[in-house]
Design an enzyme around this catalytic site. Structure first.
Site, PDB file in Angstrom:
ATOM      1  N   TYR A 152      12.636  -4.065 -40.331  1.00  0.00           N
ATOM      2  CA  TYR A 152      12.014  -3.529 -41.085  1.00  0.00           C
ATOM      3  C   TYR A 152      11.027  -4.250 -40.758  1.00  0.00           C
ATOM      4  CZ  TYR A 152       8.874  -1.182 -44.473  1.00  0.00           C
ATOM      5  OH  TYR A 152       8.109  -0.637 -45.755  1.00  0.00           O
ATOM      6  N   ASP A 247       9.355 -11.682 -37.266  1.00  0.00           N
ATOM      7  CA  ASP A 247       8.731 -10.622 -38.472  1.00  0.00           C
ATOM      8  C   ASP A 247       9.570 -11.721 -39.685  1.00  0.00           C
ATOM      9  OD1 ASP A 247       8.377 -10.043 -40.756  1.00  0.00           O
ATOM     10  OD2 ASP A 247       8.204  -7.826 -39.901  1.00  0.00           O
ATOM     11  N   LYS A 275       5.618 -12.213 -48.509  1.00  0.00           N
ATOM     12  CA  LYS A 275       6.650 -12.989 -49.288  1.00  0.00           C
ATOM     13  C   LYS A 275       6.743 -13.916 -49.858  1.00  0.00           C
ATOM     14  CE  LYS A 275       9.219  -8.573 -49.353  1.00  0.00           C
ATOM     15  NZ  LYS A 275       9.453  -7.527 -47.693  1.00  0.00           N
TER      16      LYS A 275
HETATM   17  C1  LIG Z   1       8.812  -7.024 -46.629  1.00  0.00           C
HETATM   18  C2  LIG Z   1       8.687  -6.797 -45.334  1.00  0.00           C
HETATM   19  C3  LIG Z   1       8.061  -6.208 -44.589  1.00  0.00           C
HETATM   20  C4  LIG Z   1       6.442  -5.575 -45.574  1.00  0.00           C
HETATM   21  O1  LIG Z   1       5.572  -5.808 -46.335  1.00  0.00           O
HETATM   22  P1  LIG Z   1       5.016  -5.471 -47.459  1.00  0.00           P
HETATM   23  O2  LIG Z   1       4.352  -6.697 -47.967  1.00  0.00           O
HETATM   24  O3  LIG Z   1       5.589  -4.014 -48.336  1.00  0.00           O
HETATM   25  O4  LIG Z   1       4.138  -4.542 -47.159  1.00  0.00           O
HETATM   26  C5  LIG Z   1       7.863  -6.324 -43.255  1.00  0.00           C
HETATM   27  N1  LIG Z   1       8.461  -7.000 -42.985  1.00  0.00           N
HETATM   28  C6  LIG Z   1       9.270  -7.364 -43.399  1.00  0.00           C
HETATM   29  C7  LIG Z   1      10.701  -8.058 -42.567  1.00  0.00           C
HETATM   30  C8  LIG Z   1       9.881  -7.668 -44.924  1.00  0.00           C
HETATM   31  O5  LIG Z   1      10.790  -7.881 -45.013  1.00  0.00           O
END
Ligand SMILES: *Cc1c(COP(=O)(O)O)cnc(C)c1O
Length: 436
Positions: A152, A247, A275
């Site tokens: 994601y 990511d 995060k």
């Molecule tokens: C949570 C998440 C996102 C998106 O971050 P948001 O602050 O919710 O937009 C993107 N990449 C990864 C791997 C994530 O866990």
């Protein structure tokens, strides 16, 4: 209803709040997974949180393993963070002009991540990934991105895709509202499958701008990279002049202070952080090689901006959080707590004769209801979902707050005590027995 209202997970006030919410917010929530739809329960509305605990609006207490989906690695309402935010708030909450706190945070990020020479602060992981994708396309002058199935990267258009027909073929949109033409500019391949990735590079020779990957996948539950997998991706991207984007929105400052890239010894070209980097406030970042990052406006032709980017409150929470996490003892403690939890869960499952596979890296883990190894999204989908649902409900009733989805991680924080872990393991044993 009345006498049940004090029982965790059975919440009269939450039900009423959910009803009110439903009338004014689509689905009653501001992010879909909060709606508890996968587990078919009423979402628990939260009033407050401290350390490893959260309290709902009915007064029930829970040991929290969601941690706001990752940010709360220090535990909730850490005194150093609370007081920094309070002090910052009194000085004004946003200026739309640069501050020294942003420079300090950028320096912290650059020194923790040797692959990051320059970094731009944004407000969400979605923005970070969207910007990384745009940079990869601009830098290489190519259009096609590669994404791993089950990873994601937030909800930007190019990443809301699913596999098209045929191996390593162009994707279709996984959300309404994403133009087919744009979805077709992303190729999806299975996680841990270097063969199909190689094939994708061959099929779309000279057109691949970049590869986005969660170096440890944590949005299909926790799935570890197979030995050599990340190294092979690094090599492919370098050979093919494609930008490698890690990511690390979940794994950054989580699996190690320097993220998965430190743990596995790989240098991506760009990194997305989110995060934990915001200390529990809205702040995220995209950073990497200077020649790529300098393509951003105002230096270069790639447009990117944000009214609340580098917000003073977020930065005020982030700096003391990262300062505390800089101590290697933090990651030793996280490793110990999480290992004890994983071993305890495995043991409880064995005693209750429930087959599980527990995947863990540092303080993130997932307990999959299967007797097989889980290495990609197909393996995840083959798990026993009714069992997860029953397990979730049984845990909630005993005051253990897990992610309301089988496709998520458990997040252990520095605030979780040995007693918390023991309570959780004995609740899990009861839950395993109940769902047999
Ligand atoms: C949570 C998440 C996102 C998106 O971050 P948001 O602050 O919710 O937009 C993107 N990449 C990864 C791997 C994530 O866990």
């Amino acid at each position: 209803m009345g006498e049940q209202s004090k029982q965790p997970g059975c919440c009269k006030r939450s039900e009423l709040a959910y009803e009110r919410a439903f009338r004014v917010i689509p689905g009653g929530v501001n992010s879909p997974v909060r709606a508890f739809r996968e587990v078919q329960l009423c979402p628990v509305f939260i009033r407050s949180a401290r350390g490893s605990r959260i309290w709902d609006i009915d007064g029930s207490e829970y040991i929290d393993y969601v941690g706001s989906w990752g940010p709360m690695i220090l535990g909730h309402a850490h005194p150093a963070v609370v007081s920094a935010v309070q002090q910052a708030a009194a000085l004004g909450t946003s200026y739309g002009a640069p501050t020294e706190g942003e420079v300090e945070l950028a320096q912290r990020i650059c020194s923790a991540y040797p692959s990051i020479q320059k970094v731009r602060l944004v407000s969400s992981g979605t923005e970070a990934a969207m910007t990384a994708a745009r940079l990869a396309r601009a830098y290489t002058g190519k259009d096609i991105l590669i994404k791993m199935i089950g990873c994601y990267h937030g909800h930007c258009d190019s990443m809301l895709v699913k596999a098209g027909s045929g191996v390593a073929e162009l994707s279709t949109a996984s959300s309404a509202g994403v133009p087919a033409d744009l979805a077709a500019k992303t190729v999806t391949v299975a996680y841990n499958d270097i063969h199909t990735l190689t094939l994708a590079f061959k099929k779309h020779q000279g057109q691949i701008a970049g590869v986005l990957i969660e170096p440890v996948a944590a949005n299909m539950g926790v799935v570890l990279p197979q030995p050599g997998y990340l190294q092979q991706i690094r090599q492919l991207c370098s050979e093919q002049n494609a930008v490698l984007v890690f990511d690390e929105v979940i794994t950054g400052f989580r699996v190690a202070f320097g993220g998965a890239q430190q743990l596995y010894g790989i240098q991506p070209d760009l990194t997305c952080l989110g995060k934990i980097v915001g200390g529990g406030l809205p702040c995220a970042a995209v950073g990497g090689r200077q020649d790529i990052m300098d393509m951003l406006a105002p230096l270069g032709p790639v447009y990117q901006a944000g009214t609340l980017s580098g917000n003073p409150l977020a930065v005020a929470a982030a700096n003391p959080s990262l300062n505390l996490l800089q101590d290697p003892a933090c990651y030793q403690k996280l490793e110990q707590s999480a290992a004890a939890l994983a071993e305890g869960l495995a043991d409880a499952a064995r005693k209750a004769a429930i087959p599980v596979t527990i995947n863990r890296v540092g303080s993130i883990m997932t307990c999959f209801f299967t007797d097989r190894p889980v290495q990609n999204f197909d393996d995840v989908k083959a798990c026993n979902m009714p069992r997860f649902k029953a397990f979730f409900a049984a845990m909630l009733q005993q005051g253990i707050y897990l992610a309301p989805s089988a496709f998520e991680a458990m997040f252990v924080s520095l605030a979780h005590t040995t007693e918390d872990i023991e309570k959780t393991v004995s609740a899990a044993y009861n839950a395993f027995r109940k769902i047999l």
